[in-house]
Design a protein around this motif. Structure first.
Motif, short mmCIF file in Angstrom:
data_model
loop_
_atom_site.label_atom_id
_atom_site.label_comp_id
_atom_site.label_asym_id
_atom_site.label_seq_id
_atom_site.Cartn_x
_atom_site.Cartn_y
_atom_site.Cartn_z
N LEU A 226 0.80 -1.24 0.31
CA LEU A 226 -0.04 0.43 -0.04
C LEU A 226 1.12 1.53 0.63
CD1 LEU A 226 -3.10 -0.77 2.54
CD2 LEU A 226 -3.04 -1.06 0.65
N ASN A 227 1.62 1.14 0.74
CA ASN A 227 2.60 2.35 1.12
C ASN A 227 2.56 3.30 1.34
OD1 ASN A 227 5.49 4.02 0.91
ND2 ASN A 227 5.28 4.01 -1.60
N PRO A 228 1.33 3.04 2.59
CA PRO A 228 0.02 4.76 2.79
C PRO A 228 1.02 5.73 3.61
CG PRO A 228 1.07 2.30 4.49
CD PRO A 228 1.47 1.87 3.38
N ASP A 229 0.13 6.75 3.39
CA ASP A 229 1.17 8.17 3.94
C ASP A 229 1.08 8.20 5.33
OD1 ASP A 229 1.34 9.57 1.29
OD2 ASP A 229 -0.17 10.03 1.08
N LEU A 230 0.19 7.45 5.88
CA LEU A 230 0.10 7.05 7.70
C LEU A 230 -0.70 6.20 7.66
CD1 LEU A 230 -0.58 8.89 10.21
CD2 LEU A 230 -2.99 9.10 9.85
N VAL A 231 -0.30 5.48 9.09
CA VAL A 231 -0.99 4.08 10.20
C VAL A 231 -1.78 4.82 11.46
CG1 VAL A 231 0.04 2.37 11.27
CG2 VAL A 231 0.64 2.65 9.00
N LEU A 232 -2.82 4.95 11.22
CA LEU A 232 -3.24 5.04 12.76
C LEU A 232 -3.62 3.49 13.14
CD1 LEU A 232 -6.48 6.91 11.11
CD2 LEU A 232 -4.39 7.34 12.37
N TYR A 233 -2.64 2.95 13.88
CA TYR A 233 -2.75 2.19 14.63
C TYR A 233 -3.27 1.93 15.97
CZ TYR A 233 -0.46 -1.89 17.99
OH TYR A 233 0.42 -2.47 18.02
N ASP A 234 -4.32 1.18 16.01
CA ASP A 234 -5.52 0.19 16.70
C ASP A 234 -4.62 -0.55 18.12
OD1 ASP A 234 -7.27 0.18 18.96
OD2 ASP A 234 -8.54 0.29 18.52
N ALA A 235 -4.54 0.14 19.34
CA ALA A 235 -3.52 -0.52 19.90
C ALA A 235 -4.34 -0.92 21.09
CB ALA A 235 -2.15 0.41 20.70
N GLY A 236 -5.67 -1.87 20.75
CA GLY A 236 -5.46 -2.23 21.83
C GLY A 236 -5.28 -3.37 23.11
N VAL A 237 -5.78 -3.06 23.91
CA VAL A 237 -4.99 -4.46 24.89
C VAL A 237 -5.97 -4.98 25.26
CG1 VAL A 237 -2.73 -2.54 26.26
CG2 VAL A 237 -5.34 -2.87 27.27
N ASP A 238 -7.46 -5.40 25.47
CA ASP A 238 -7.86 -6.90 25.61
C ASP A 238 -7.53 -8.25 24.49
OD1 ASP A 238 -8.43 -5.25 23.10
OD2 ASP A 238 -10.86 -4.88 23.71
N ILE A 239 -6.44 -8.33 24.32
CA ILE A 239 -5.55 -9.64 23.88
C ILE A 239 -5.05 -10.44 25.23
CG2 ILE A 239 -5.41 -8.86 21.05
CD1 ILE A 239 -2.37 -8.44 22.35
N TRP A 240 -4.33 -9.10 26.48
CA TRP A 240 -4.16 -9.93 27.47
C TRP A 240 -4.78 -10.92 27.65
CZ3 TRP A 240 -4.68 -8.46 32.86
CH2 TRP A 240 -3.74 -8.55 33.56
N GLN A 241 -4.09 -12.28 28.27
CA GLN A 241 -4.59 -13.01 28.41
C GLN A 241 -5.75 -13.59 29.29
OE1 GLN A 241 -0.25 -13.32 30.59
NE2 GLN A 241 -0.73 -15.70 29.35
N GLN A 242 -5.51 -12.11 30.73
CA GLN A 242 -6.41 -11.67 31.63
C GLN A 242 -7.36 -10.56 31.42
OE1 GLN A 242 -3.98 -11.76 35.79
NE2 GLN A 242 -2.33 -13.08 34.60
N ASP A 243 -7.54 -10.74 29.81
CA ASP A 243 -8.40 -9.25 29.83
C ASP A 243 -10.18 -9.80 29.95
OD1 ASP A 243 -8.87 -6.82 28.50
OD2 ASP A 243 -10.71 -7.92 27.78
N GLY A 244 -11.06 -9.71 31.30
CA GLY A 244 -12.33 -9.75 30.95
C GLY A 244 -12.91 -10.00 29.64
N LEU A 245 -12.29 -9.70 28.45
CA LEU A 245 -13.06 -9.87 27.34
C LEU A 245 -12.10 -10.70 26.22
CD1 LEU A 245 -15.79 -6.48 27.64
CD2 LEU A 245 -16.69 -8.56 28.14
N GLY A 246 -11.13 -10.93 26.50
CA GLY A 246 -9.86 -10.94 25.76
C GLY A 246 -10.08 -12.71 24.61
N LEU A 288 -5.22 -1.95 34.75
CA LEU A 288 -5.17 -1.19 33.00
C LEU A 288 -4.77 -0.32 32.54
CD1 LEU A 288 -7.04 -1.72 30.80
CD2 LEU A 288 -9.30 -0.81 31.72
N ALA A 289 -4.25 0.97 33.38
CA ALA A 289 -4.00 2.43 33.15
C ALA A 289 -2.31 1.77 32.41
CB ALA A 289 -3.66 2.83 34.17
N LYS A 290 -1.82 1.22 33.29
CA LYS A 290 -0.12 0.55 32.97
C LYS A 290 -0.32 -0.23 32.12
CE LYS A 290 1.25 0.91 37.75
NZ LYS A 290 2.02 -0.17 39.42
N ARG A 291 -1.31 -1.30 31.60
CA ARG A 291 -0.62 -2.02 29.86
C ARG A 291 -1.49 -0.41 28.81
NH1 ARG A 291 -5.77 -5.79 29.47
NH2 ARG A 291 -6.90 -5.32 31.75
N HIS A 292 -2.94 0.22 28.97
CA HIS A 292 -2.43 1.03 28.14
C HIS A 292 -1.24 2.31 28.17
CE1 HIS A 292 -6.20 0.04 26.50
NE2 HIS A 292 -7.48 0.45 27.64
N ALA A 293 -0.99 1.96 29.07
CA ALA A 293 0.89 3.07 28.65
C ALA A 293 2.02 2.59 28.05
CB ALA A 293 1.46 3.35 29.96
#
Length: 302
Positions: A226-246, A288-293
């Motif tokens: 694609l050679n994009p001009d910009l990547v918008l990266y959604d860094a969701g941390v609900d992939i974590w093994q102990q996430d309530g909805l993961g 959770l805040a530390k995960r998002h950080a």
């Protein structure tokens, strides 16, 4: 390695407000994330406050009736249940400001190469309804705004939240210059998925090595093709093994490696990258805040 204290960060104090602490959606996480980033020494003169948002701006990607009914508290009970958040004036203020924050982050990334938003990633919001704690779609709004204003030619939305970015895919399906990629847990919300330009549904309980291989292979391919001009990266941390909805089995270190990898590949390709925090669920609000950080810490290494 020293952290980059000039990394552009975007945050508004209205992102958190007095809210039921037992609600599944942790409204306090944005303020806690800001405090965490500040404690790391990363929030100084590099912290930018976005402008307050208005409903009219979001009509670029949302139906006028939906936006106005949302703003004026005219949605019916069924529509509000689908969103999953109780209406309030404070919620409206943060809901319409956050997309301006993602847009500001994207513009800072175009200028500096990398920038992080301490919110964003409301990818379940469709053009005419909200869903899954998402009322308006900041990713679609940002991509459409930048393309329409000719600030970019093309955008890659690289969505690594554990849930599929159905609203983003649906809103941008007829926008040829925005490419949507979602790598998510297949057997998870939303159960009726929209078609992204590229969807990769992962098996339950996938672990670090396999996951990181999929992310790396996919991103390298898309940057090359694609050679994009910009990547918008959604860094969701609900992939974590102990996430309530993961439903995935990704370690804390796996999240760190993922975020580092995304920034590294974009920078190697000289592609500006703007991150949003996406989803994360935890009864322990500070954890959770530390995960998002993590995504901000990894960005600050570049």
């Amino acid at each position: 390695m020293a952290l980059n204290q000039h990394l552009p960060l975007v945050y508004h104090p209205n992102y958190s407000f007095n809210f039921d602490p037992n609600h599944r959606f942790v409204m306090s996480k944005f303020a806690h994330l800001y405090q965490q980033v500040k404690a790391l020494g990363l929030a100084n003169s590099n912290l930018i406050t976005p402008q307050l948002g208005s409903p009219e701006a979001l009509e670029l990607v949302h139906c006028n009736n939906y936006i106005q009914d949302l703003w004026h508290n005219r949605l019916d009970d069924k529509a509000m249940r689908r969103i999953g958040l109780p209406w309030s004036e404070q919620l409206m203020a943060r809901t319409f400001t956050a997309p301006q924050g993602t847009l500001q982050t994207a513009r800072l990334a175009l200028e500096h190469g990398i920038a992080c938003h301490l919110a964003g990633g409301t990818h379940h919001a469709h053009s005419d309804f909200g869903s899954g704690y998402c009322m308006v779609n900041d990713l679609a709004f940002t991509a459409q705004t930048l393309i329409q204003s000719a600030e970019v030619t093309n955008v890659l939305i690289f969505d690594l939240d554990v849930h599929q970015g159905d609203g983003t895919a649906a809103i941008l399906q007829h926008q040829p210059y925005a490419y949507t990629c979602s790598i998510h847990c297949e057997k998870n919300f939303p159960f009726r998925k929209s078609a992204s330009d590229l969807d990769i549904g992962l098996a339950n309980n996938m672990q670090d090595d396999e996951y990181l291989g999929v992310v790396d292979d996919t991103l390298r391919f898309l940057l090359r093709e694609l050679n994009p001009d910009l990547v918008l990266y959604d860094a969701g941390v609900d992939i974590w093994q102990q996430d309530g909805l993961g439903k995935l089995d990704i370690s804390w270190q796996g999240i760190e490696k993922r975020d580092h990898l995304v920034f590294k590949r974009c920078i190697e390709h000289n592609t500006p990258v703007a991150s949003v925090i996406g989803g994360g669920y935890d009864r322990d609000h500070l954890r959770l805040a530390k995960r998002h950080a993590i995504v901000i810490e990894q960005a600050a290494l570049f």
